[in-house]
Design an enzyme around this catalytic site. Structure first.
Site, PDB file in Angstrom:
ATOM      1  N   CYS A  92       0.894  -1.142   0.020  1.00  0.00           N
ATOM      2  CA  CYS A  92      -0.128  -0.055   0.043  1.00  0.00           C
ATOM      3  C   CYS A  92       0.859   1.305  -0.057  1.00  0.00           C
ATOM      4  O   CYS A  92       1.923   1.393   0.677  1.00  0.00           O
ATOM      5  CB  CYS A  92      -1.096   0.065   1.315  1.00  0.00           C
ATOM      6  SG  CYS A  92      -1.869  -1.451   1.383  1.00  0.00           S
ATOM      7  N   ARG A 139       0.722  -7.979  -6.082  1.00  0.00           N
ATOM      8  CA  ARG A 139       0.471  -6.455  -6.443  1.00  0.00           C
ATOM      9  C   ARG A 139      -0.796  -5.915  -5.640  1.00  0.00           C
ATOM     10  O   ARG A 139      -1.556  -6.631  -5.426  1.00  0.00           O
ATOM     11  CB  ARG A 139       0.419  -6.444  -7.799  1.00  0.00           C
ATOM     12  CG  ARG A 139      -0.889  -7.056  -8.611  1.00  0.00           C
ATOM     13  CD  ARG A 139      -0.883  -7.009  -9.853  1.00  0.00           C
ATOM     14  NE  ARG A 139      -2.107  -7.379 -10.244  1.00  0.00           N
ATOM     15  CZ  ARG A 139      -2.272  -7.379 -11.909  1.00  0.00           C
ATOM     16  NH1 ARG A 139      -1.344  -7.338 -12.596  1.00  0.00           N
ATOM     17  NH2 ARG A 139      -3.582  -7.814 -12.348  1.00  0.00           N
TER      18      ARG A 139
HETATM   19  P1  XMP Z   1      -0.434  -7.424   3.490  1.00  0.00           P
HETATM   20  O1  XMP Z   1       0.238  -6.431   4.358  1.00  0.00           O
HETATM   21  O2  XMP Z   1      -0.949  -8.483   4.224  1.00  0.00           O
HETATM   22  O3  XMP Z   1      -1.760  -6.440   3.210  1.00  0.00           O
HETATM   23  O4  XMP Z   1       0.189  -7.517   2.240  1.00  0.00           O
HETATM   24  C1  XMP Z   1      -2.802  -6.969   2.550  1.00  0.00           C
HETATM   25  C2  XMP Z   1      -3.732  -5.856   2.458  1.00  0.00           C
HETATM   26  O5  XMP Z   1      -3.546  -4.690   1.821  1.00  0.00           O
HETATM   27  C3  XMP Z   1      -4.642  -4.045   1.414  1.00  0.00           C
HETATM   28  N1  XMP Z   1      -4.494  -3.558  -0.070  1.00  0.00           N
HETATM   29  C4  XMP Z   1      -4.146  -2.220  -0.469  1.00  0.00           C
HETATM   30  N2  XMP Z   1      -4.102  -1.078   0.305  1.00  0.00           N
HETATM   31  N3  XMP Z   1      -3.346   0.002  -1.848  1.00  0.00           N
HETATM   32  C5  XMP Z   1      -3.564   0.031  -0.318  1.00  0.00           C
HETATM   33  O6  XMP Z   1      -3.695   1.044   0.186  1.00  0.00           O
HETATM   34  C6  XMP Z   1      -3.607  -1.237  -2.532  1.00  0.00           C
HETATM   35  O7  XMP Z   1      -3.410  -1.052  -3.670  1.00  0.00           O
HETATM   36  C7  XMP Z   1      -3.874  -2.487  -1.704  1.00  0.00           C
HETATM   37  N4  XMP Z   1      -4.052  -3.719  -2.371  1.00  0.00           N
HETATM   38  C8  XMP Z   1      -4.414  -4.378  -1.048  1.00  0.00           C
HETATM   39  C9  XMP Z   1      -5.759  -4.802   1.600  1.00  0.00           C
HETATM   40  O8  XMP Z   1      -6.429  -4.584   2.461  1.00  0.00           O
HETATM   41  C10 XMP Z   1      -5.280  -6.151   1.598  1.00  0.00           C
HETATM   42  O9  XMP Z   1      -6.107  -7.292   2.194  1.00  0.00           O
END
Ligand code: XMP
Length: 476
Positions: A304, A385
């Site tokens: 993120c 991603r």
């Molecule tokens: P981890 O830390 O386990 O987090 O890799 C997974 C969670 O990240 C969120 N997510 C995003 N948040 N931009 C964001 O701000 C993104 O592009 C994005 N893609 C996923 C989501 O809640 C996921 O479960």
């Protein structure tokens, strides 16, 4: 203006407490996913296109958690993924593959190959059981035009059982008669289902598996709030999806509240997870709208960049602690989503008030995640991603699924990355659960509910953080 302090997992530790737990096996990791759904382990695979499709959902559910199929595909494709999970195993297969007695050997071989099965049930035009055609019946047969009637093991010679038989009785028959498939018939001889040795063995191999009342694996699926969301929800529920996740980065909005209300009104008994949020107010609003669990986490995920791009977010431990104040009052489970880097973070988030955690990074890069292995400088990786990155946005646009995105005007809030290839999901989950069980025993907690009651956090300094991992040594 008063500015409050926000803490993340690395800012705290769990103070060790008296424990009479002798073995990690005494620790029970079962927990609520939603108001009505319970899991044996508190792990959920993230609804992201590089994390959860059917293979991941099957693997995580077999371990006792659940996978949420992402929504960045057509409704038809998402339904197919849900069906793959629901068909992966069952106590009794309600609609086994069948052929009429006049079908040819050619048709039978084609069906076996297409469906990946080594036996077919033969039924007459009324659905009455006539016999079974297994691989052994056709192994040496060369004339593809022969009708299966001539090749099958007829009802008189085959082993079958009455409707209502329990699993133990079925197991006994399969063992005694040395067969792998047991057709189940009602009093009139009509085919009601099939019990297979393969399914029984799987039940023994995965004792913690998350199952519905029919012994099928639990699975969730994500939807949005615009366009075809309700149509998507309906198709997913019809396919047997057990829980819907409203997948929106900023979940404290009218659109999410209206979607929860519409889902609860239209689909009686549906379990809805809503998010993502990071405050007590948002938690309350979504609970009042009818949400059955709340997903907490804004900007903490490893891929993120929301906090950098927009300036918005709340460090994850504080977000969970704040949301938990309200969730506890209403008895609605919380899901801590994003930012879990190590097993200790899982223990911390559950202690802070979450009932389950959602994992992206830790499960990306496994054999069961979508995508292929990439080799770089002799090492294996897989692509991971962000859902709000260019890659997912572009593929969404290519599929024209209704979310209108003008890529030139698109500001990504997620990045594309490579994560090391990690092997199979069960190996990763075993390590995480080992850490969690041990972490719970340090707090003297036999259950996740007890962990929440007993926990005592200590805030640590930069020096404390440095001291907390290995230091002053050279790794071998
Ligand atoms: P981890 O830390 O386990 O987090 O890799 C997974 C969670 O990240 C969120 N997510 C995003 N948040 N931009 C964001 O701000 C993104 O592009 C994005 N893609 C996923 C989501 O809640 C996921 O479960």
């Amino acid at each position: 203006m008063e500015i409050k302090e926000g803490l993340s997992y690395d800012d705290v530790l769990l103070v060790p407490k008296f424990s009479d737990i002798i073995s990690r096996r005494q620790v029970d990791t079962s927990t609520q996913l939603t108001k009505t759904l319970r899991l044996n382990i508190p792990l959920i695979s993230a609804n992201m296109d590089s994390v959860t499709e059917a293979n991941m959902a099957i693997a995580v559910a077999r371990q006792g958690g659940i996978g949420i199929i992402h929504r960045f595909m057509t409704i038809e494709d998402q339904v197919k993924e849900v069906l793959k999970v629901k068909r992966a195993e069952a106590i009794i297969i309600e609609r086994p593959y069948t052929l009429p007695p006049e079908a040819s050997l050619r048709e039978a071989r084609k069906m076996m190959e297409e469906k990946g099965v080594n036996g077919l049930l033969i039924i007459d035009e009324f659905g009455r059981y006539m016999g079974i055609l297994t691989h052994r019946d056709i192994m040496f047969e060369e004339d593809p035009s022969l009708p299966v009637r001539q090749l099958m093991t007829s009802k008189e010679k085959s082993i079958f059982a009455p409707w209502g038989i329990n699993l133990e009785q079925a197991k006994q028959i399969l063992r005694e008669k040395k067969v792998e498939k047991l057709p189940i018939l009602d009093e009139g001889g009509y085919l009601k289902g099939l019990i297979t040795l393969k399914d029984i063995k799987r039940k023994e191999q995965y004792p913690l598996a998350s199952q519905d009342s029919k012994g099928r694996l639990l699975v969730g699926a994500a939807i949005g709030v615009r366009g075809d969301s309700l149509e998507r929800a309906e198709a997913l529920l019809q396919a047997g999806c057990d829980v819907l996740v409203i997948d929106i980065a900023h979940g404290h909005s009218d659109a999410v509240i209206e979607t929860i209300k519409a889902l609860k009104e239209r689909f009686v008994g549906v379990q809805v997870i809503a998010g993502n949020v990071a405050t007590a107010e948002a938690t309350k609003d979504l609970i009042m709208a009818g949400a059955d669990a709340i997903k907490v986490g804004v900007g903490g995920g490893s891929i993120c960049v929301t906090r950098v791009v927009t300036g918005a977010g709340v460090p994850q431990l504080t977000a969970v602690l704040e949301c938990a104040k309200v969730a506890k009052e209403f008895n609605v489970p919380l899901i801590a989503d994003g930012g879990i880097k190590v097993s200790g973070d899982i223990t911390k988030s559950l202690a802070a008030g979450a009932s389950t955690v959602m994992l992206g990074n830790l499960l990306a890069g496994t054999e069961e995640s979508p995508g292929t292995v990439v080799l770089r400088e002799g090492k294996k990786y897989k692509i991971y991603r962000g859902s709000a990155g260019y890659g997912t946005a572009l593929s969404r646009k290519q599929q024209k699924i209704g979310d209108q995105i003008n890529i030139t005007e698109y500001t990504p809030e997620g990045v594309e990355s490579l994560v090391p290839y990690k092997g199979h999901v069960n190996e990763v989950v075993n390590q995480l659960l080992g850490g969690l069980r041990s972490g719970m025993s340090y707090s003297g907690a036999r259950t996740i509910e007890e962990l929440k009651e007993k926990v005592k956090f200590v805030k640590i300094s930069g020096a404390g953080f440095k001291e907390s991992s290995y230091h002053d040594v050279k790794l071998l």
